[in-house]
Motif scaffolding. Structure first.
Motif, PDB file in Angstrom:
ATOM      1  N   GLN A  99      14.814 -20.237  -8.695  1.00 35.58           N
ATOM      2  CA  GLN A  99      14.484 -18.357  -8.898  1.00 35.58           C
ATOM      3  C   GLN A  99      14.326 -17.976  -8.736  1.00 35.58           C
ATOM      4  OE1 GLN A  99      16.892 -16.455 -12.779  1.00 35.58           O
ATOM      5  NE2 GLN A  99      18.620 -18.325 -11.928  1.00 35.58           N
ATOM      6  N   TYR A 100      13.166 -16.773  -7.436  1.00 33.20           N
ATOM      7  CA  TYR A 100      12.639 -16.164  -7.158  1.00 33.20           C
ATOM      8  C   TYR A 100      12.379 -14.803  -7.984  1.00 33.20           C
ATOM      9  CZ  TYR A 100      11.681 -20.304  -5.132  1.00 33.20           C
ATOM     10  OH  TYR A 100      11.429 -21.630  -3.936  1.00 33.20           O
ATOM     11  N   ASN A 101      10.697 -14.536  -8.600  1.00 36.39           N
ATOM     12  CA  ASN A 101      11.035 -13.333  -9.525  1.00 36.39           C
ATOM     13  C   ASN A 101       9.732 -12.076  -9.054  1.00 36.39           C
ATOM     14  OD1 ASN A 101      11.417 -10.963 -11.264  1.00 36.39           O
ATOM     15  ND2 ASN A 101       9.975 -11.937 -12.621  1.00 36.39           N
ATOM     16  N   ILE A 102      10.372 -11.377  -8.224  1.00 41.07           N
ATOM     17  CA  ILE A 102       8.932 -10.120  -7.816  1.00 41.07           C
ATOM     18  C   ILE A 102       8.843  -9.147  -8.018  1.00 41.07           C
ATOM     19  CG2 ILE A 102       8.671  -9.448  -5.322  1.00 41.07           C
ATOM     20  CD1 ILE A 102      10.032 -11.408  -3.763  1.00 41.07           C
ATOM     21  N   ASP A 103       8.160  -9.198  -8.919  1.00 42.05           N
ATOM     22  CA  ASP A 103       7.828  -7.603  -9.656  1.00 42.05           C
ATOM     23  C   ASP A 103       6.167  -6.817  -9.503  1.00 42.05           C
ATOM     24  OD1 ASP A 103       8.337  -6.285 -11.974  1.00 42.05           O
ATOM     25  OD2 ASP A 103       8.354  -7.208 -13.598  1.00 42.05           O
ATOM     26  N   LEU A 104       6.634  -6.133  -9.885  1.00 42.86           N
ATOM     27  CA  LEU A 104       4.999  -4.934  -9.708  1.00 42.86           C
ATOM     28  C   LEU A 104       4.279  -5.205 -11.167  1.00 42.86           C
ATOM     29  CD1 LEU A 104       5.793  -2.167  -8.118  1.00 42.86           C
ATOM     30  CD2 LEU A 104       4.788  -3.787  -6.803  1.00 42.86           C
ATOM     31  N   ASP A 105       3.351  -5.473 -11.308  1.00 41.76           N
ATOM     32  CA  ASP A 105       2.362  -6.247 -12.612  1.00 41.76           C
ATOM     33  C   ASP A 105       0.875  -6.509 -12.637  1.00 41.76           C
ATOM     34  OD1 ASP A 105       2.765  -7.597 -15.162  1.00 41.76           O
ATOM     35  OD2 ASP A 105       3.089  -8.860 -14.686  1.00 41.76           O
ATOM     36  N   GLN A 106       0.223  -6.343 -13.355  1.00 39.59           N
ATOM     37  CA  GLN A 106      -1.356  -6.384 -13.777  1.00 39.59           C
ATOM     38  C   GLN A 106      -1.524  -7.672 -12.970  1.00 39.59           C
ATOM     39  OE1 GLN A 106      -3.194  -3.490 -12.859  1.00 39.59           O
ATOM     40  NE2 GLN A 106      -1.720  -2.616 -12.881  1.00 39.59           N
ATOM     41  N   PRO A 107      -2.694  -8.122 -12.807  1.00 47.33           N
ATOM     42  CA  PRO A 107      -2.722  -9.274 -12.200  1.00 47.33           C
ATOM     43  C   PRO A 107      -3.363  -9.647 -13.811  1.00 47.33           C
ATOM     44  CG  PRO A 107      -4.600  -8.730 -11.201  1.00 47.33           C
ATOM     45  CD  PRO A 107      -3.542  -7.774 -11.719  1.00 47.33           C
ATOM     46  N   VAL A 154      -0.168 -14.649  -8.214  1.00 44.10           N
ATOM     47  CA  VAL A 154       1.061 -15.927  -8.485  1.00 44.10           C
ATOM     48  C   VAL A 154       0.470 -17.204  -9.840  1.00 44.10           C
ATOM     49  CG1 VAL A 154       1.330 -18.319  -7.661  1.00 44.10           C
ATOM     50  CG2 VAL A 154       1.290 -16.387  -6.167  1.00 44.10           C
ATOM     51  N   ASP A 155       1.480 -17.048 -10.727  1.00 45.06           N
ATOM     52  CA  ASP A 155       0.436 -18.011 -11.559  1.00 45.06           C
ATOM     53  C   ASP A 155       0.057 -19.060 -11.578  1.00 45.06           C
ATOM     54  OD1 ASP A 155       3.223 -19.560 -12.854  1.00 45.06           O
ATOM     55  OD2 ASP A 155       4.579 -17.276 -12.500  1.00 45.06           O
ATOM     56  N   PRO A 176      -2.404   1.762  -9.118  1.00 47.45           N
ATOM     57  CA  PRO A 176      -2.327   0.972  -7.996  1.00 47.45           C
ATOM     58  C   PRO A 176      -0.939  -0.516  -8.980  1.00 47.45           C
ATOM     59  CG  PRO A 176      -4.023   1.587  -7.294  1.00 47.45           C
ATOM     60  CD  PRO A 176      -3.808   1.937  -9.023  1.00 47.45           C
ATOM     61  N   THR A 177      -1.134  -1.220  -8.589  1.00 51.08           N
ATOM     62  CA  THR A 177      -0.284  -2.706  -9.368  1.00 51.08           C
ATOM     63  C   THR A 177       0.084  -3.425  -8.137  1.00 51.08           C
ATOM     64  OG1 THR A 177       2.478  -1.683  -9.131  1.00 51.08           O
ATOM     65  CG2 THR A 177       0.868  -1.720 -11.351  1.00 51.08           C
ATOM     66  N   ALA A 178      -0.363  -5.204  -8.987  1.00 53.21           N
ATOM     67  CA  ALA A 178      -0.411  -5.847  -7.945  1.00 53.21           C
ATOM     68  C   ALA A 178       1.483  -6.816  -7.705  1.00 53.21           C
ATOM     69  CB  ALA A 178      -1.246  -6.886  -8.282  1.00 53.21           C
ATOM     70  N   LEU A 179       1.943  -7.112  -6.690  1.00 53.82           N
ATOM     71  CA  LEU A 179       3.121  -8.081  -6.421  1.00 53.82           C
ATOM     72  C   LEU A 179       2.373  -8.965  -7.122  1.00 53.82           C
ATOM     73  CD1 LEU A 179       5.303  -7.476  -4.789  1.00 53.82           C
ATOM     74  CD2 LEU A 179       4.617  -8.694  -2.861  1.00 53.82           C
ATOM     75  N   ARG A 180       3.404  -9.450  -8.149  1.00 53.24           N
ATOM     76  CA  ARG A 180       3.605 -10.544  -8.727  1.00 53.24           C
ATOM     77  C   ARG A 180       5.197 -11.757  -7.839  1.00 53.24           C
ATOM     78  NH1 ARG A 180       1.239 -13.142 -12.536  1.00 53.24           N
ATOM     79  NH2 ARG A 180       0.223 -11.271 -13.060  1.00 53.24           N
ATOM     80  N   ALA A 190       1.122  -0.965   0.137  1.00 56.51           N
ATOM     81  CA  ALA A 190      -0.253   0.142  -0.072  1.00 56.51           C
ATOM     82  C   ALA A 190       1.008   1.336   0.398  1.00 56.51           C
ATOM     83  CB  ALA A 190      -1.041  -0.273   1.168  1.00 56.51           C
ATOM     84  N   GLU A 191       2.012   0.991   1.041  1.00 55.92           N
ATOM     85  CA  GLU A 191       2.621   2.542   0.689  1.00 55.92           C
ATOM     86  C   GLU A 191       3.340   2.785  -0.329  1.00 55.92           C
ATOM     87  OE1 GLU A 191       5.478   1.462   3.651  1.00 55.92           O
ATOM     88  OE2 GLU A 191       4.796   1.412   5.470  1.00 55.92           O
ATOM     89  N   ILE A 192       3.661   1.091  -0.716  1.00 56.38           N
ATOM     90  CA  ILE A 192       4.474   1.741  -2.510  1.00 56.38           C
ATOM     91  C   ILE A 192       3.698   2.414  -3.590  1.00 56.38           C
ATOM     92  CG2 ILE A 192       5.470  -0.150  -4.223  1.00 56.38           C
ATOM     93  CD1 ILE A 192       6.512  -1.756  -2.367  1.00 56.38           C
ATOM     94  N   ASN A 193       2.045   1.591  -3.332  1.00 54.77           N
ATOM     95  CA  ASN A 193       0.826   2.236  -4.161  1.00 54.77           C
ATOM     96  C   ASN A 193       0.919   3.530  -4.304  1.00 54.77           C
ATOM     97  OD1 ASN A 193       0.571   0.623  -6.608  1.00 54.77           O
ATOM     98  ND2 ASN A 193       0.176  -1.225  -5.093  1.00 54.77           N
TER      99      ASN A 193
END
Length: 91
Positions: free
Chosen positions: A53-61, A77-78, A37-41, A28-31
């Motif tokens: 490998q773990y990928n953490i990114d801001l993205d749309q669902p 999460v896909d 607003p974007t989701a955390l993927r 919420a602070e980031i957005n």
């Protein structure tokens, strides 16, 4: 002597992963300053010899994503990554 303990036949998996309130607060602070607003993927990718490998990114669902939502914030999460995040806690 026989062992009377019953061996588990299946593994207990917590799917989807758990997202802590602190993680949603940070998102919420980031957005807060974002235009939209974007989701955390959270995604898991094969890493060859090094493991995953773990990928953490801001993205749309996207279609097929599992969406975890609280206080207007989303973590996605896909469907391919989901089983690899069993029992995970996102904080």
């Amino acid at each position: 002597m026989l062992n009377d303990r019953k061996k588990p036949t299946t593994m207990d998996l917590n799917i989807p992963p758990r997202v802590t309130p602190r993680a949603f607060e940070r998102l919420a602070e980031i957005n807060a300053n974002a235009e939209a607003p974007t989701a955390l993927r959270i995604a898991v990718e094969g890493g060859g010899c090094s493991g995953f490998q773990y990928n953490i990114d801001l993205d749309q669902p996207a279609e097929g994503d599992t969406i975890l939502e609280a206080n207007g914030q989303k973590v996605v999460v896909d469907e391919v990554s989901l089983p690899f995040l069993a029992n995970a806690v996102i904080d």
